[in-house]
Write a protein that holds these residues in place. Sequence first.
Motif, PDB file in Angstrom:
ATOM      1  N   UNK A 205       0.798  -1.219   0.000  1.00 37.22           N
ATOM      2  CA  UNK A 205       0.000   0.000   0.000  1.00 37.22           C
ATOM      3  C   UNK A 205       0.825   1.260   0.000  1.00 37.22           C
ATOM      4  N   UNK A 206       2.148   1.112   0.129  1.00 39.03           N
ATOM      5  CA  UNK A 206       3.039   2.281   0.132  1.00 39.03           C
ATOM      6  C   UNK A 206       4.057   2.199  -0.989  1.00 39.03           C
ATOM      7  N   UNK A 207       3.633   1.666  -2.102  1.00 34.38           N
ATOM      8  CA  UNK A 207       4.557   1.603  -3.231  1.00 34.38           C
ATOM      9  C   UNK A 207       5.186   0.257  -3.434  1.00 34.38           C
ATOM     10  N   UNK A 208       4.820  -0.693  -2.548  1.00 34.62           N
ATOM     11  CA  UNK A 208       5.312  -2.041  -2.763  1.00 34.62           C
ATOM     12  C   UNK A 208       6.631  -2.288  -2.088  1.00 34.62           C
ATOM     13  N   UNK A 209       7.262  -3.402  -2.433  1.00 36.83           N
ATOM     14  CA  UNK A 209       8.538  -3.789  -1.853  1.00 36.83           C
ATOM     15  C   UNK A 209       9.197  -4.825  -2.707  1.00 36.83           C
ATOM     16  N   UNK A 210      10.358  -5.214  -2.327  1.00 35.87           N
ATOM     17  CA  UNK A 210      11.107  -6.255  -3.041  1.00 35.87           C
ATOM     18  C   UNK A 210      11.768  -7.135  -2.012  1.00 35.87           C
ATOM     19  N   UNK A 211      12.326  -8.293  -2.449  1.00 30.94           N
ATOM     20  CA  UNK A 211      13.046  -9.124  -1.498  1.00 30.94           C
ATOM     21  C   UNK A 211      14.160  -8.359  -0.800  1.00 30.94           C
TER      22      UNK A 211
ATOM     23  N   UNK B  49      17.247   1.983  -3.707  1.00 27.75           N
ATOM     24  CA  UNK B  49      17.332   1.527  -5.091  1.00 27.75           C
ATOM     25  C   UNK B  49      16.367   0.414  -5.415  1.00 27.75           C
ATOM     26  N   UNK B  50      15.524   0.046  -4.439  1.00 30.04           N
ATOM     27  CA  UNK B  50      14.500  -0.974  -4.667  1.00 30.04           C
ATOM     28  C   UNK B  50      13.182  -0.283  -4.995  1.00 30.04           C
ATOM     29  N   UNK B  51      12.195  -1.078  -5.390  1.00 31.06           N
ATOM     30  CA  UNK B  51      10.887  -0.510  -5.661  1.00 31.06           C
ATOM     31  C   UNK B  51      10.287   0.087  -4.404  1.00 31.06           C
ATOM     32  N   UNK B  52      10.561  -0.546  -3.252  1.00 33.22           N
ATOM     33  CA  UNK B  52      10.045  -0.025  -1.990  1.00 33.22           C
ATOM     34  C   UNK B  52      10.710   1.291  -1.617  1.00 33.22           C
ATOM     35  N   UNK B  53      11.960   1.462  -1.993  1.00 31.62           N
ATOM     36  CA  UNK B  53      12.699   2.666  -1.649  1.00 31.62           C
ATOM     37  C   UNK B  53      13.578   3.075  -2.830  1.00 31.62           C
ATOM     38  N   UNK B  54      12.978   3.606  -3.885  1.00 30.74           N
ATOM     39  CA  UNK B  54      13.778   3.960  -5.064  1.00 30.74           C
ATOM     40  C   UNK B  54      14.763   5.085  -4.760  1.00 30.74           C
ATOM     41  N   UNK B  55      15.867   5.096  -5.505  1.00 32.88           N
ATOM     42  CA  UNK B  55      16.812   6.200  -5.406  1.00 32.88           C
ATOM     43  C   UNK B  55      16.124   7.509  -5.794  1.00 32.88           C
TER      44      UNK B  55
ATOM     45  N   UNK C 250      19.216  -4.605 -11.557  1.00 33.31           N
ATOM     46  CA  UNK C 250      18.410  -3.437 -11.851  1.00 33.31           C
ATOM     47  C   UNK C 250      18.193  -2.595 -10.589  1.00 33.31           C
ATOM     48  N   UNK C 251      18.121  -1.284 -10.785  1.00 37.09           N
ATOM     49  CA  UNK C 251      17.808  -0.365  -9.700  1.00 37.09           C
ATOM     50  C   UNK C 251      16.615   0.503 -10.091  1.00 37.09           C
ATOM     51  N   UNK C 252      15.883   0.966  -9.074  1.00 37.32           N
ATOM     52  CA  UNK C 252      14.741   1.852  -9.287  1.00 37.32           C
ATOM     53  C   UNK C 252      15.145   3.282  -8.927  1.00 37.32           C
TER      54      UNK C 252
END
Length: 539
Positions: free
Chosen positions: A398-404, A410-416, A437-439
């Motif tokens: 609900x807050x932009x998602x997450x990744x492993x 740099x993740x989808x949950x906490x992009x740069x 890959x980075x976000x």
Amino acid sequence: MLMLAMAAMTFVSCEDVPEPYSWPTPPDTGNEEEVITPQGSGTLEDPYNVAAAQALIQTLGADVQSEEIYVKGFISQIDEVSESYGNATYWISDQKGSTAGQLEIYRGYSLGGEKFTSNDEIKEDDEVIVFGKVVNFRGSTPEFTTGSSIYSLNGQTAGEKPQSETIGTLDEPITVSKAVELINALSDGGTTDQEAYVKGKITTIKTKDEDISKYKNIDYIISDGTNELTVFRGKNLNNTDFTEAGQINVGDEVVVIGKLTKYVDKNGKMTPEVAQGNYIVKLTKGGGGTPDTGVKTVTVAEFNAASESNDVWYQLTGTVKNLKDNDIYGNFDLEDETGSVYVYGLLSEKGGEKKKFQELAAAKGIKEGSKITIIGTRGSYNGKIEVMNAYFVSIDDGNGGGTPGGDESGTLAKPFTPAEANAFVSQMEAGVNSDKDYYIKGKIIEITDKNQFGTQYGNCTFYISDDGTDKADKFYIYRTLYLGNVKYSDDSWVKPKAGDEVIICGKVVNYQGNTPETVQNQSYIYSLNGNTSSSKRRK
């Protein structure tokens, strides 16, 4: 009595005269014709013998062609060598000097796929390895179909050159990283004097499917996991033409031979390449994409309509439905706005254990109604389409998602942010692409007409900053792909503009040690003003 005497003399006389002719008899070989056992697997390292090729053909339906295979034998008969058309029709057998069990090679090409230029290039009893497709023509004539080529002739191959004339060898090719190192030492636009054997795995096919049969060559990228190398206008095995899409795929491992060059475009962008004139000398079919390369991002409807293949990996995002309590395997329906598909077991990672779903669900909070992203292949069971070999990528809380990767930057949950991306990439080794890959999230500053999305190249170049204004810490998005990680190919799709908020996903590089940026065609717009769905691209 006189007549009887004459008859007696005649019989005696005949016994003393040898017969001028005898009844024809087959030569005494001492044995019956040898029965050849089918052998080989049809690869270059282990070619079929002729008996195995004949057995394979018997399993094919009338006029159904096989995959490309290698077959070893002796030339037993030559029907025609055409200098006009450059091909030949001949036969091969497992036994030298024998036509027993022979197989027809119909209008095949010479060594390395070259055209025949004289009728003495091959002769009976030559040992050959033939490469091409076999067919049971009209259900009654087993043969190599037109277009095959001789891979080796009496031990000589077109792909092999003296070691002194090449960088690396067919048996010991150089790595992509070594090739890039040699290229970096060249002057701009420079090319090596020698050809190089380079080994790598295909990560990107750059040529459009519809252009392959037109131009007969393919632009693609190979990698050794550390560096990437563009193969420019490459030819197929043994320097033959590409005739259709699918002859090479993402995940295939190749050895190519060609000169190395340092290509620099008019904007000063350098691309390490294997120069035009290269071709594949060894091809090992792979298993499609990986989480970092070759994955197709699709909707559920697009997945359901795709071709069934274990060689293609798809990324899907949807809501978990019909998940049973205490399910140890993770079987459920995945739904999005376009449809629903059954997920046959969810792994924590690619190739993981199926019985670990409960641990995965507990760690990531996966439950009925969760919105998750997964990667898997397409299969079916009893006519029902399924996501096979599926593994977990991220969950949207609900807050932009997450990744492993959880809370890592740099993740989808906490992009740069653009500033963070600049700082991170500036510390990377010059010219070395990131291994994952980075976000990166920001607003577009400006897109020039020259570098906006268009159908010719399918990518776009622009800068982003945190608020869309031109700042010193803006980040360079270089030739990024469109939503869904595809090339822009339809002018009715929405084009990004200045002020739009984007999340970019892809590989990054510290170009020449002074320009942090995304890697050309190795990044894409993950979201555009919050939209990630490929079904909402059009205006």
